[in-house]
Design an enzyme around this catalytic site. Structure first.
Site, PDB file in Angstrom:
ATOM      1  N   ASN A 198     -27.144  13.950 -41.766  1.00  0.00           N
ATOM      2  CA  ASN A 198     -25.975  13.826 -42.628  1.00  0.00           C
ATOM      3  C   ASN A 198     -26.029  12.451 -43.305  1.00  0.00           C
ATOM      4  O   ASN A 198     -26.054  11.427 -42.628  1.00  0.00           O
ATOM      5  CB  ASN A 198     -24.715  13.948 -41.754  1.00  0.00           C
ATOM      6  N   LYS A 243     -18.814  -7.668 -44.069  1.00  0.00           N
ATOM      7  CA  LYS A 243     -20.161  -7.119 -44.272  1.00  0.00           C
ATOM      8  C   LYS A 243     -20.377  -6.625 -45.694  1.00  0.00           C
ATOM      9  O   LYS A 243     -21.394  -6.941 -46.318  1.00  0.00           O
ATOM     10  CB  LYS A 243     -20.410  -5.973 -43.283  1.00  0.00           C
ATOM     11  N   ARG A 270     -29.699 -27.841 -67.621  1.00  0.00           N
ATOM     12  CA  ARG A 270     -28.375 -27.607 -67.022  1.00  0.00           C
ATOM     13  C   ARG A 270     -27.431 -26.974 -68.043  1.00  0.00           C
ATOM     14  O   ARG A 270     -27.795 -26.804 -69.200  1.00  0.00           O
ATOM     15  CB  ARG A 270     -27.856 -28.925 -66.454  1.00  0.00           C
ATOM     16  N   GLN A 287      -6.526   0.449 -43.173  1.00  0.00           N
ATOM     17  CA  GLN A 287      -6.738   1.143 -41.901  1.00  0.00           C
ATOM     18  C   GLN A 287      -6.648   0.064 -40.814  1.00  0.00           C
ATOM     19  O   GLN A 287      -7.593  -0.679 -40.583  1.00  0.00           O
ATOM     20  CB  GLN A 287      -8.122   1.818 -41.876  1.00  0.00           C
ATOM     21  N   ARG A 314     -22.699  -6.809 -36.313  1.00  0.00           N
ATOM     22  CA  ARG A 314     -24.124  -7.135 -36.168  1.00  0.00           C
ATOM     23  C   ARG A 314     -24.652  -8.033 -37.284  1.00  0.00           C
ATOM     24  O   ARG A 314     -25.760  -8.561 -37.198  1.00  0.00           O
ATOM     25  CB  ARG A 314     -24.956  -5.836 -36.087  1.00  0.00           C
TER      26      ARG A 314
HETATM   27  C1  UD1 Z   1     -21.648   8.307 -40.157  1.00  0.00           C
HETATM   28  C2  UD1 Z   1     -21.517   9.804 -39.914  1.00  0.00           C
HETATM   29  C3  UD1 Z   1     -22.901  10.381 -39.599  1.00  0.00           C
HETATM   30  C4  UD1 Z   1     -23.856  10.058 -40.724  1.00  0.00           C
HETATM   31  C5  UD1 Z   1     -23.893   8.565 -40.993  1.00  0.00           C
HETATM   32  C6  UD1 Z   1     -24.699   8.269 -42.211  1.00  0.00           C
HETATM   33  C7  UD1 Z   1     -19.340  10.077 -38.921  1.00  0.00           C
HETATM   34  C8  UD1 Z   1     -18.574  10.303 -37.682  1.00  0.00           C
HETATM   35  N1  UD1 Z   1     -20.638  10.001 -38.796  1.00  0.00           N
HETATM   36  O1  UD1 Z   1     -22.093   7.723 -38.943  1.00  0.00           O
HETATM   37  O2  UD1 Z   1     -22.824  11.764 -39.447  1.00  0.00           O
HETATM   38  O3  UD1 Z   1     -25.155  10.506 -40.389  1.00  0.00           O
HETATM   39  O4  UD1 Z   1     -22.559   8.079 -41.227  1.00  0.00           O
HETATM   40  O5  UD1 Z   1     -24.859   6.899 -42.366  1.00  0.00           O
HETATM   41  O6  UD1 Z   1     -18.760  10.005 -39.992  1.00  0.00           O
HETATM   42  N2  UD1 Z   1     -15.553   3.187 -41.226  1.00  0.00           N
HETATM   43  C9  UD1 Z   1     -14.261   2.851 -41.529  1.00  0.00           C
HETATM   44  N3  UD1 Z   1     -13.309   3.077 -40.617  1.00  0.00           N
HETATM   45  C10 UD1 Z   1     -13.576   3.630 -39.403  1.00  0.00           C
HETATM   46  C11 UD1 Z   1     -14.906   3.957 -39.106  1.00  0.00           C
HETATM   47  C12 UD1 Z   1     -15.880   3.735 -40.038  1.00  0.00           C
HETATM   48  O7  UD1 Z   1     -13.981   2.341 -42.622  1.00  0.00           O
HETATM   49  O8  UD1 Z   1     -12.643   3.809 -38.628  1.00  0.00           O
HETATM   50  C13 UD1 Z   1     -16.615   2.926 -42.213  1.00  0.00           C
HETATM   51  C14 UD1 Z   1     -17.571   1.872 -41.713  1.00  0.00           C
HETATM   52  O9  UD1 Z   1     -17.206   0.594 -42.211  1.00  0.00           O
HETATM   53  C15 UD1 Z   1     -18.904   2.310 -42.257  1.00  0.00           C
HETATM   54  C16 UD1 Z   1     -18.759   3.815 -42.457  1.00  0.00           C
HETATM   55  O10 UD1 Z   1     -17.370   4.084 -42.405  1.00  0.00           O
HETATM   56  O11 UD1 Z   1     -19.177   1.728 -43.497  1.00  0.00           O
HETATM   57  C17 UD1 Z   1     -19.540   4.638 -41.470  1.00  0.00           C
HETATM   58  O12 UD1 Z   1     -18.981   4.456 -40.190  1.00  0.00           O
HETATM   59  P1  UD1 Z   1     -19.855   4.446 -38.878  1.00  0.00           P
HETATM   60  O13 UD1 Z   1     -18.964   4.469 -37.706  1.00  0.00           O
HETATM   61  O14 UD1 Z   1     -20.850   3.389 -38.954  1.00  0.00           O
HETATM   62  O15 UD1 Z   1     -20.557   5.851 -38.977  1.00  0.00           O
HETATM   63  P2  UD1 Z   1     -22.017   6.158 -38.583  1.00  0.00           P
HETATM   64  O16 UD1 Z   1     -22.147   6.012 -37.124  1.00  0.00           O
HETATM   65  O17 UD1 Z   1     -22.935   5.438 -39.462  1.00  0.00           O
END
Ligand code: UD1
Ligand code: CA
Length: 452
Positions: free
Chosen positions: A170, A23, A333, A74, A16
């Site tokens: 959370n 990002k 400069r 990952q 996004r």
């Molecule tokens: C997550 C939490 C949610 C919490 C929220 C707070 C989970 C399942 N949910 O949701 O409970 O309220 O954060 O902001 O944990 N990432 C990886 N690898 C992955 C997936 C994610 O590195 O496979 C990283 C993403 O880059 C991101 C972060 O983890 O920075 C959070 O992942 P995202 O899927 O956005 O979780 P949320 O939906 O925000």
């Protein structure tokens, strides 16, 4: 005190943002988001940091290569639990591990410290940071029982209508016992709305095993704001800007318009200095006391003394002394050393030069590659001609020299102590001490010329 480590998740795509740049590498107030999180972790005493990379992994690794962190790749992003599984070898029995994210740059050191202390004192298997918010949409919700005890986290997409009414969310930040996390990760699955391995599912696993699981409620929920869009990037930047401005106002700096004042957190500003609107202080800039900076001024890696005024000025990688006036519309400069009681006035550019105390460069002048002494007067429109198309040469101007208007000083050239340059001269030879150099044609008046 228990030993502590951190795992920082930064593998997500960030689609996004609509950017070619990863990002977490987008900058807020002069520093990338992920660097901010690494720095806050270190400031809280977390020296061992594992960073989970995936999307644009090379970019992120390159940016953090001097941060002393360990990378885990990952390959496919199958959820936050899956991300942490990649760092299984990093998890140790008897050591706590804090989970952080590369896109939440507002997290504060004090919050991390109180999380780790709370966790240690309660001897929890895991402590989660939660927060009460008005708009919990999108977040995981904290489900508690009648006694108010933590039961589980439910992701928004998996939550029932009733659970979606819960305002306790959370934050995504936890402190785990390393051994407990390692074991719990083996027991989570991806049977949920998103088909992902959810890290917070480890909490219910541990809870079911009779381990101590608790939530620490933190009131300032803004610091958990995750950046997914450019609009959120701007929001986060606003918060950081407010924090830094509040800090300096508290230290005795007057900021006339905090909304348009941007001070990087690597900058220092002395007491009683006044900052006028639309001013940016960046890099390792140091401003002394009682200065007036701005309006409309951008200083990058500058050192400025006391009682100095700089308005409508752009200046970088240089020093300016005390009681000096710069601007309006001056451009300093890199590699300038401008002393005390100096005037660098309107439409003056100075580059790679030393300017001695008491010198006046009042208007429309270029001083480049020059060693300028004390108490020199530059006439309006002086140009140091420092470049012959191939090489740069230096101009040396000794103390007490007077340069008339519109003079060209063709380098290499030296104006000796106390010498004068007549207005309109193009100087190509050294001028002896106290001499007057005239290098222009004498005026001829042709009487009655217009009648012919
Ligand atoms: C997550 C939490 C949610 C919490 C929220 C707070 C989970 C399942 N949910 O949701 O409970 O309220 O954060 O902001 O944990 N990432 C990886 N690898 C992955 C997936 C994610 O590195 O496979 C990283 C993403 O880059 C991101 C972060 O983890 O920075 C959070 O992942 P995202 O899927 O956005 O979780 P949320 O939906 O925000
Ligand atoms: Ca998600």
């Amino acid at each position: 005190m228990r030993q502590r480590k951190a795992i920082l998740l930064a593998a997500g795509e960030g689609s996004r943002m609509k950017s070619k740049k990863a990002k977490v590498l987008h900058e807020v107030m002069g520093k990338s988001m992920v660097q901010r999180v690494v720095d806050v972790a270190k400031s809280a005493g977390l020296e061992e940091i594992a960073v989970i990379v995936g999307h644009q992994a090379e970019q992120v690794q390159e940016a953090l290569k001097d941060s002393g962190v360990t990378f885990f790749l990952q390959q496919e992003q199958k959820g936050t639990g899956h991300a942490v599984m990649q760092a299984e070898s990093f998890l140790e029995e008897g050591k706590d591990v804090v989970i952080l994210y590369g896109d939440t740059p507002l997290l504060q050191k004090e919050t991390l410290l109180s999380l780790m202390d709370f966790h240690e004192q309660a001897q929890n298997a895991v402590t989660i940071i939660s927060s009460l918010v008005d708009q919990p949409d999108g977040y995981g919700r904290i489900v508690r029982d009648e006694a108010g005890q933590f039961v589980k986290n439910v992701e928004h997409k998996d939550a029932s209508e009733a659970q979606r009414q819960i305002k306790e969310i959370n934050s995504g930040i936890y402190c785990f016992d390393g051994g407990c996390l390692k074991e719990a990760l083996k027991k989570i699955n991806n049977q949920n709305a998103q088909g992902e391995y959810y890290l917070p599912d480890t909490l219910s696993v541990l809870k079911a095993e009779g381990k101590k699981v608790d939530a620490m409620v933190v009131s300032d929920s803004r610091q958990f704001l995750g950046v997914n869009t450019r609009a959120q990037l701007a929001q986060v930047q606003k918060v950081l800007q407010e924090r830094v401005n509040a800090y300096w106002m508290n230290e005795g700096v007057t900021i006339l318009d905090p909304a348009t004042t941007y001070i990087a957190d690597t900058v220092t500003v002395g007491m009683d200095t006044v900052i006028y609107p639309q001013t940016l202080l960046e890099g390792h800039t140091v401003i002394g006391e009682n200065c007036q900076i701005g309006p409309c001024t951008r200083l990058m890696d500058m050192t400025v003394g006391d009682e100095t005024t700089m308005q409508f000025t752009t200046a970088m990688e240089s020093t300016v002394g005390s009681f000096t006036k710069v601007g309006p519309y001056a451009y300093i400069r890199p590699n300038c050393h401008i002393g005390n009681h100096i005037k660098v006035g309107d439409f003056v550019e100075v580059k790679n030069s030393v300017i001695g105390d008491g010198t006046k460069i009042s208007h429309l002048t270029y001083v480049g590659d020059s060693d300028v002494g004390q108490n020199i007067n530059f006439g309006c429109g002086t140009v140091t001609v420092n470049y012959d198309g191939k090489k740069k040469f230096r101009t040396v101007i000794e103390d007490n020299v007077f340069i008339g208007c519109n003079a060209n000083l063709v380098a290499p050239v030296t104006l000796k102590e106390g010498s004068y340059v007549a207005a309109g001269s193009t100087i190509t030879k050294d001028v002896p001490p106290k001499a007057l150099a005239v290098a222009r044609n004498r005026q001829t008046n042709l009487e009655g010329w217009s009648k012919k």
